[in-house]
Scaffold this motif. Structure first.
Motif, PDB file in Angstrom:
ATOM      1  N   TYR A 348       0.992  -1.171   0.060  1.00  0.00           N
ATOM      2  CA  TYR A 348      -0.007  -0.077   0.178  1.00  0.00           C
ATOM      3  C   TYR A 348       0.620   1.270  -0.069  1.00  0.00           C
ATOM      4  O   TYR A 348       0.408   2.324  -0.350  1.00  0.00           O
ATOM      5  CB  TYR A 348      -0.707  -0.060   1.338  1.00  0.00           C
ATOM      6  N   THR A 349       2.210   1.074   0.395  1.00  0.00           N
ATOM      7  CA  THR A 349       3.036   2.397   0.510  1.00  0.00           C
ATOM      8  C   THR A 349       3.199   3.126  -0.864  1.00  0.00           C
ATOM      9  O   THR A 349       3.369   2.427  -1.829  1.00  0.00           O
ATOM     10  CB  THR A 349       4.043   2.073   1.429  1.00  0.00           C
ATOM     11  N   GLY A 350       3.485   4.572  -0.501  1.00  0.00           N
ATOM     12  CA  GLY A 350       3.758   5.112  -2.014  1.00  0.00           C
ATOM     13  C   GLY A 350       2.897   6.461  -1.896  1.00  0.00           C
ATOM     14  O   GLY A 350       2.148   6.916  -0.762  1.00  0.00           O
ATOM     15  N   TYR A 352       0.178   8.925  -3.650  1.00  0.00           N
ATOM     16  CA  TYR A 352      -1.340   8.790  -4.371  1.00  0.00           C
ATOM     17  C   TYR A 352      -1.536  10.440  -4.658  1.00  0.00           C
ATOM     18  O   TYR A 352      -1.685  11.066  -3.716  1.00  0.00           O
ATOM     19  CB  TYR A 352      -2.275   8.342  -3.727  1.00  0.00           C
ATOM     20  N   THR A 360      -0.021  10.523   1.075  1.00  0.00           N
ATOM     21  CA  THR A 360       1.338   9.590   1.133  1.00  0.00           C
ATOM     22  C   THR A 360       1.087   8.623   2.269  1.00  0.00           C
ATOM     23  O   THR A 360       0.751   8.956   3.324  1.00  0.00           O
ATOM     24  CB  THR A 360       2.470  10.425   1.563  1.00  0.00           C
ATOM     25  N   PHE A 412      -8.467   0.464  -1.010  1.00  0.00           N
ATOM     26  CA  PHE A 412      -7.391   0.328  -2.030  1.00  0.00           C
ATOM     27  C   PHE A 412      -7.749  -0.692  -3.047  1.00  0.00           C
ATOM     28  O   PHE A 412      -8.234  -1.900  -2.715  1.00  0.00           O
ATOM     29  CB  PHE A 412      -5.934  -0.256  -1.259  1.00  0.00           C
ATOM     30  N   TYR A 421      -5.113   2.208  -7.159  1.00  0.00           N
ATOM     31  CA  TYR A 421      -5.859   3.189  -6.687  1.00  0.00           C
ATOM     32  C   TYR A 421      -6.384   3.411  -5.391  1.00  0.00           C
ATOM     33  O   TYR A 421      -6.376   2.235  -4.708  1.00  0.00           O
ATOM     34  CB  TYR A 421      -7.158   3.400  -7.604  1.00  0.00           C
ATOM     35  N   LEU A 422      -6.547   4.599  -4.729  1.00  0.00           N
ATOM     36  CA  LEU A 422      -6.920   4.507  -3.287  1.00  0.00           C
ATOM     37  C   LEU A 422      -8.248   5.341  -3.364  1.00  0.00           C
ATOM     38  O   LEU A 422      -8.142   6.529  -4.051  1.00  0.00           O
ATOM     39  CB  LEU A 422      -5.800   5.467  -2.230  1.00  0.00           C
ATOM     40  N   LYS A 431      -2.258   5.731  -7.875  1.00  0.00           N
ATOM     41  CA  LYS A 431      -0.889   5.984  -7.117  1.00  0.00           C
ATOM     42  C   LYS A 431       0.315   6.207  -8.418  1.00  0.00           C
ATOM     43  O   LYS A 431       0.150   5.959  -9.270  1.00  0.00           O
ATOM     44  CB  LYS A 431      -0.818   4.348  -6.818  1.00  0.00           C
ATOM     45  N   LYS A 432       1.016   7.365  -7.783  1.00  0.00           N
ATOM     46  CA  LYS A 432       2.035   8.071  -8.762  1.00  0.00           C
ATOM     47  C   LYS A 432       3.280   7.439  -8.338  1.00  0.00           C
ATOM     48  O   LYS A 432       4.261   7.546  -9.180  1.00  0.00           O
ATOM     49  CB  LYS A 432       1.942   9.620  -8.475  1.00  0.00           C
ATOM     50  N   SER A 434       5.774   4.691  -5.858  1.00  0.00           N
ATOM     51  CA  SER A 434       5.840   3.482  -4.827  1.00  0.00           C
ATOM     52  C   SER A 434       6.934   3.929  -3.809  1.00  0.00           C
ATOM     53  O   SER A 434       7.782   4.768  -4.088  1.00  0.00           O
ATOM     54  CB  SER A 434       6.502   2.394  -5.604  1.00  0.00           C
TER      55      SER A 434
END
Length: 435
Positions: A348-350, A352, A360, A412, A421-422, A431-432, A434
């Protein structure tokens, strides 16, 4: 209910609120608290509150009135109605339809809050600025809340009626329904008792309202009784021959735990105790409103508040009121599960990001943290927030702001092409980056 309303605004730290509901052929109205903590002016049942995005159902209704007149269809491409219309993606420019706009499926970045002045050309000038708007998601691929789309819809109303949106609203809806306490411009609103929003901590907002260009997406000010009358018109066919067409599901909402399970045409759709419920909420600068309509029972409820834990407050009002009036169980807010859920944080981290927001997600030793930053025109009015994300299952999480009794939900998910996507706050954020 008047005494109970006073208890609830105290419990949820709401400065003031007004409530109206139609049940079994009777209108009931209640008010409690103050319109403005700086002045101490009391709320009355005819006080005007900003109803924010509840306005979108009114704009959708305007377009449906024009559709019944044969001026357009839901599947008419926007560019046929507005030849000058353009967004960044040329294919979307050619293919996006009225249905996409009214069901929040256009994918156009939706939170462009742009002040184009106070003139009657403000919506027209806003349309020109849409030429640079990129896509949140591919056309029709999912649902993401789109203020921009409804301002574009408002420009269609202007083009087809030959009037500015505010005047078209009056001639299409307000005057036919006899709504005397519904206005859009501050110079009209100040002729009445009008609410001021309050920020966290209880101070009045530094800005009273949004820019005029946002009118079709969220500038109506009204007393709850007028909002109820509008809701009733959709049950009684006073504005539309077949208002139920607006209640037909258009798209599933990826996070069904927030406001409802599907979006219709303008309306949010849900089901309580086996009964269809159509609704819409609205949030402006320090103000919040809700409108619910239950077609099976004919009950219509509108409530407005001007600060505090207003979302939890209106949910509590609905929970108690619909149980009493119709025996309905309102969908409860999602909360953490009794047993902890194990997850892989790396999934999930990264970062968006979409217009107006940067989110974030970071891993702090197996526990996820969400940092939300407003960007653009509203950044100065919203401090960045950091919230702990608690897993409910492998895609669903909840988080809670400090001191807030309500949990927010987040989902998610992936589009059919696998893009991550979130979905948070009824918005899809791609998500832009990672971690």
């Amino acid at each position: 209910m008047g005494h109970r309303l006073a208890e609830l605004i105290e419990q949820y730290e709401v400065p003031g609120a007004a409530l109206a509901y139609w049940h079994r052929g009777e209108l009931h109205e209640f008010a409690a608290g103050v319109l403005n903590r700086d002045t101490g002016v009391e709320v009355t049942t005819d006080s005007l509150f900003q109803i924010g995005s509840v306005t979108k159902v009114w704009t959708a209704t305007q377009l449906m009135i024009l559709a019944e007149q044969g001026r357009l269809t839901l599947d008419t491409p926007v560019i046929e109605l507005l030849p000058e219309f353009k967004v960044a993606d040329p294919e979307v420019t050619r293919q996006v339809t009225v249905r996409h706009l009214l069901s929040h499926t256009s994918g156009i970045d939706g939170d462009l809050f742009l002040d184009t002045g106070r003139g009657d050309d403000c919506v027209e000038r806003y349309l020109e600025a849409c030429a640079t708007l990129a896509q949140n998601h591919p056309l029709g691929a999912t649902q993401s809340y789109c203020n921009s789309g409804f301002i574009i819809a408002g420009r269609i109303v202007e083009r087809l009626t030959g009037q500015v949106w505010d005047q078209a609203l009056r001639e299409q809806i307000l005057d036919p329904l006899g709504l005397t306490h519904t206005w859009t411009l501050p110079e009209d609103v100040i002729r009445f008792r009008a609410a001021t929003g309050h920020v966290e901590g209880g101070a009045t907002t530094p800005v009273w309202g949004l820019m005029r260009s946002c009118g079709p997406a969220g500038l109506i000010n009204a007393r709850p009784a007028d909002v109820v009358a509008f809701g009733r018109s959709h049950l009684e066919g006073r504005l539309l021959k077949d208002p139920a067409l607006m209640w037909e599901p258009q798209v599933a909402i990826p996070d069904p735990h927030a406001l409802g399970s599907h979006w219709g045409v303008g309306w949010i759709l849900d089901e309580w105790s086996g009964h269809k419920v159509v609704s819409h909420g609205g949030n402006t600068i320090g103000q919040h409103a809700m409108l619910w309509v239950v077609p099976d029972t004919g009950t219509v409820v509108a409530v407005s508040a001007n600060g505090g834990h207003s979302g939890a407050f209106t949910h509590a009002v609905a929970t108690e009121l619909f149980a009493e009036l119709d025996g309905l169980v309102v969908r409860p807010r999602l909360a953490p599960p009794a047993e902890p859920v194990r997850i892989d944080p790396a999934r999930y981290t990264g970062v968006y990001e979409r217009v107006g927001a940067r989110i974030t997600i970071t891993d702090g030793g197996g526990e996820l943290t969400l940092r939300m930053e407003a960007t653009g025109a509203l950044a100065a009015l919203q401090e960045p927030q950091e919230l702990a994300l608690v897993p409910v299952d492998d895609v669903t999480f909840v988080a809670r702001r400090p001191g807030d009794p309500d949990w927010l939900s987040a989902v998610f998910y992936e589009l059919p092409d696998g893009s991550p996507y979130l979905h948070l706050g009824v918005r899809a954020t791609p998500k832009k980056e990672s971690a």
